[in-house]
Design a protein around this motif. Structure first.
Motif, PDB file in Angstrom:
ATOM      1  N   ARG A 169      30.204   5.158  38.810  1.00 35.05           N
ATOM      2  CA  ARG A 169      31.251   6.187  38.728  1.00 35.05           C
ATOM      3  C   ARG A 169      31.978   6.114  37.389  1.00 35.05           C
ATOM      4  NH1 ARG A 169      36.282   5.343  39.416  1.00 35.05           N
ATOM      5  NH2 ARG A 169      35.933   3.416  40.589  1.00 35.05           N
ATOM      6  N   LYS A 170      32.307   4.894  36.935  1.00 36.17           N
ATOM      7  CA  LYS A 170      32.970   4.729  35.633  1.00 36.17           C
ATOM      8  C   LYS A 170      32.081   5.247  34.503  1.00 36.17           C
ATOM      9  CE  LYS A 170      35.220   0.426  37.145  1.00 36.17           C
ATOM     10  NZ  LYS A 170      35.257  -1.049  36.933  1.00 36.17           N
ATOM     11  N   LEU A 171      30.794   4.954  34.613  1.00 37.86           N
ATOM     12  CA  LEU A 171      29.850   5.374  33.594  1.00 37.86           C
ATOM     13  C   LEU A 171      29.731   6.898  33.564  1.00 37.86           C
ATOM     14  CD1 LEU A 171      27.877   4.222  31.508  1.00 37.86           C
ATOM     15  CD2 LEU A 171      26.138   4.153  33.298  1.00 37.86           C
ATOM     16  N   LEU A 172      29.649   7.512  34.732  1.00 37.51           N
ATOM     17  CA  LEU A 172      29.548   8.965  34.812  1.00 37.51           C
ATOM     18  C   LEU A 172      30.784   9.627  34.223  1.00 37.51           C
ATOM     19  CD1 LEU A 172      28.167  11.541  35.753  1.00 37.51           C
ATOM     20  CD2 LEU A 172      29.183  11.190  38.013  1.00 37.51           C
ATOM     21  N   THR A 173      31.967   9.101  34.526  1.00 37.39           N
ATOM     22  CA  THR A 173      33.212   9.661  33.996  1.00 37.39           C
ATOM     23  C   THR A 173      33.229   9.621  32.471  1.00 37.39           C
ATOM     24  OG1 THR A 173      34.432   8.985  35.974  1.00 37.39           O
ATOM     25  CG2 THR A 173      35.727   9.440  33.998  1.00 37.39           C
ATOM     26  N   ALA A 174      32.811   8.489  31.912  1.00 39.33           N
ATOM     27  CA  ALA A 174      32.807   8.337  30.454  1.00 39.33           C
ATOM     28  C   ALA A 174      31.806   9.277  29.798  1.00 39.33           C
ATOM     29  CB  ALA A 174      32.493   6.889  30.088  1.00 39.33           C
ATOM     30  N   LEU A 175      30.626   9.431  30.401  1.00 36.70           N
ATOM     31  CA  LEU A 175      29.609  10.304  29.826  1.00 36.70           C
ATOM     32  C   LEU A 175      29.983  11.773  29.955  1.00 36.70           C
ATOM     33  CD1 LEU A 175      26.352   8.518  31.037  1.00 36.70           C
ATOM     34  CD2 LEU A 175      27.252   8.598  28.721  1.00 36.70           C
ATOM     35  N   ALA A 176      30.509  12.146  31.115  1.00 36.67           N
ATOM     36  CA  ALA A 176      30.875  13.546  31.335  1.00 36.67           C
ATOM     37  C   ALA A 176      31.965  13.992  30.369  1.00 36.67           C
ATOM     38  CB  ALA A 176      31.325  13.752  32.775  1.00 36.67           C
ATOM     39  N   ALA A 177      32.825  13.053  29.972  1.00 38.69           N
ATOM     40  CA  ALA A 177      33.903  13.392  29.031  1.00 38.69           C
ATOM     41  C   ALA A 177      33.347  13.817  27.679  1.00 38.69           C
ATOM     42  CB  ALA A 177      34.834  12.189  28.855  1.00 38.69           C
ATOM     43  N   ARG A 178      32.081  13.478  27.393  1.00 35.60           N
ATOM     44  CA  ARG A 178      31.464  13.855  26.115  1.00 35.60           C
ATOM     45  C   ARG A 178      30.726  15.183  26.218  1.00 35.60           C
ATOM     46  NH1 ARG A 178      34.215   9.244  26.167  1.00 35.60           N
ATOM     47  NH2 ARG A 178      34.375   8.425  24.056  1.00 35.60           N
ATOM     48  N   ALA A 179      30.706  15.791  27.384  1.00 37.15           N
ATOM     49  CA  ALA A 179      29.953  17.034  27.559  1.00 37.15           C
ATOM     50  C   ALA A 179      30.575  18.187  26.787  1.00 37.15           C
ATOM     51  CB  ALA A 179      29.878  17.395  29.041  1.00 37.15           C
TER      52      ALA A 179
END
Length: 217
Positions: free
Chosen positions: A129-139
Motif C-alpha cells: 500500500r505504501k509503495l502504491l501510494t508513492a508510485l501513484a503520486a508520480r502519475a
C-alpha cells in the motif's frame, strides 16, 4: 559518538561507519524475516546475529517493527528518487506511465533481495500500500490540478500499478530473466487495454458483471 559530516545545504550526513552498522543490522533483519514474521523477531536476536550490542541498536531503532518501517521508507524513497530522475512528460500519458513502471522495475531489480523479503511470506502487509501510494503520486505532473479527467488518469495509473505487484513478485522469484523495458511494456499495455475495455463498456451503457452475474463454475 559516531563522527558526522555535512551534506550539501548544511544537513548532517551519516558517517561511513554509521551507514555500515545500520546496513549490517538491516541485513540481519532481512535474514530473520526469511524465517519468521516480524512479531517473532527480537532485538536480542538481531544484535547477536549482527555482532553489535543492544545500546548500539537502540541508537538507531526503537524495536524491530520500527526498524522495518524505516527500512521500507528508505526503500520507497530510493525508488521514488529513481523515478524523479527521469524526464517525464507533463500530464498523463501511456508513455509517462510506462516510464514510471520502467524506472520502478529497474530499481526493484537492483534491490531484488530486499524486495523478495518485503514481498515474501513474512513481509509487511502494509508495504504494498505504501509503495502504491508513492508510485501513484508520480502519475500526475507536479502542481497538476485534479480535474475529473486527471482523476480518471490517476485511477488508470493505480489500476496498472496494482496489477503490477503480483507479476513483479513472480518476476523476482523467477530470477528477473525478462528485460525491464519488455516487462514494463507488458504491464502497461495489458492493464491499459483492460481499462480501455471498461471505458468502452461504460460508454455503451454496458454494466460490468457483478458477483451475481458471474456464472457458477
Amino acid at each position: 559518538m559516531a563522527a558526522e559530516t555535512r551534506a550539501p545545504g548544511g544537513a548532517r550526513a551519516e558517517s561511513p561507519r554509521v551507514r555500515r552498522t545500520k546496513r549490517l543490522i538491516d541485513e540481519t533483519l532481512l535474514d530473520a524475516l526469511r524465517e519468521k514474521p516480524i512479531t517473532r523477531v527480537t532485538v536480542t536476536e538481531l544484535c547477536s546475529r549482527a555482532g553489535v550490542n543492544r545500546s548500539t541498536y537502540y541508537v538507531y531503532f526503537d524495536n524491530p517493527l520500527d526498524q522495518l518501517d524505516r527500512l521500507e521508507a528508505r526503500v520507497i524513497e530510493g525508488l521514488t528518487r529513481e523515478i524523479d530522475r527521469r524526464e517525464l512528460r507533463a500530464g498523463f500519458s501511456h508513455e509517462r506511465l510506462e516510464a514510471i513502471v520502467e524506472a520502478a522495475l529497474g530499481y526493484i531489480g537492483e534491490q531484488a533481495e530486499v524486495f523478495r523479503v518485503l514481498w515474501g511470506e513474512h513481509g509487511s502487509a502494509g508495504f504494498e500500500r505504501k509503495l502504491l501510494t508513492a508510485l501513484a503520486a508520480r502519475a500526475l505532473a507536479p502542481g497538476e490540478r485534479l480535474t475529473p479527467e486527471a482523476r480518471r488518469h490517476l485511477y488508470q495509473c493505480i489500476y496498472s500499478l496494482s496489477g503490477m505487484f503480483g507479476l513483479v513478485s513472480y518476476w523476482l522469484r523467477d530470477g528477473a530473466d525478462v528485460e525491464v523495458r519488455e516487462l514494463a511494456q507488458t504491464i502497461v499495455r495489458a492493464n491499459l487495454a483492460a481499462v480501455d475495455a471498461l471505458g468502452d463498456a461504460d460508454a455503451m451503457g454496458i454494466d460490468a458483471p457483478g458477483p451475481a452475474d458471474t456464472p457458477a463454475p
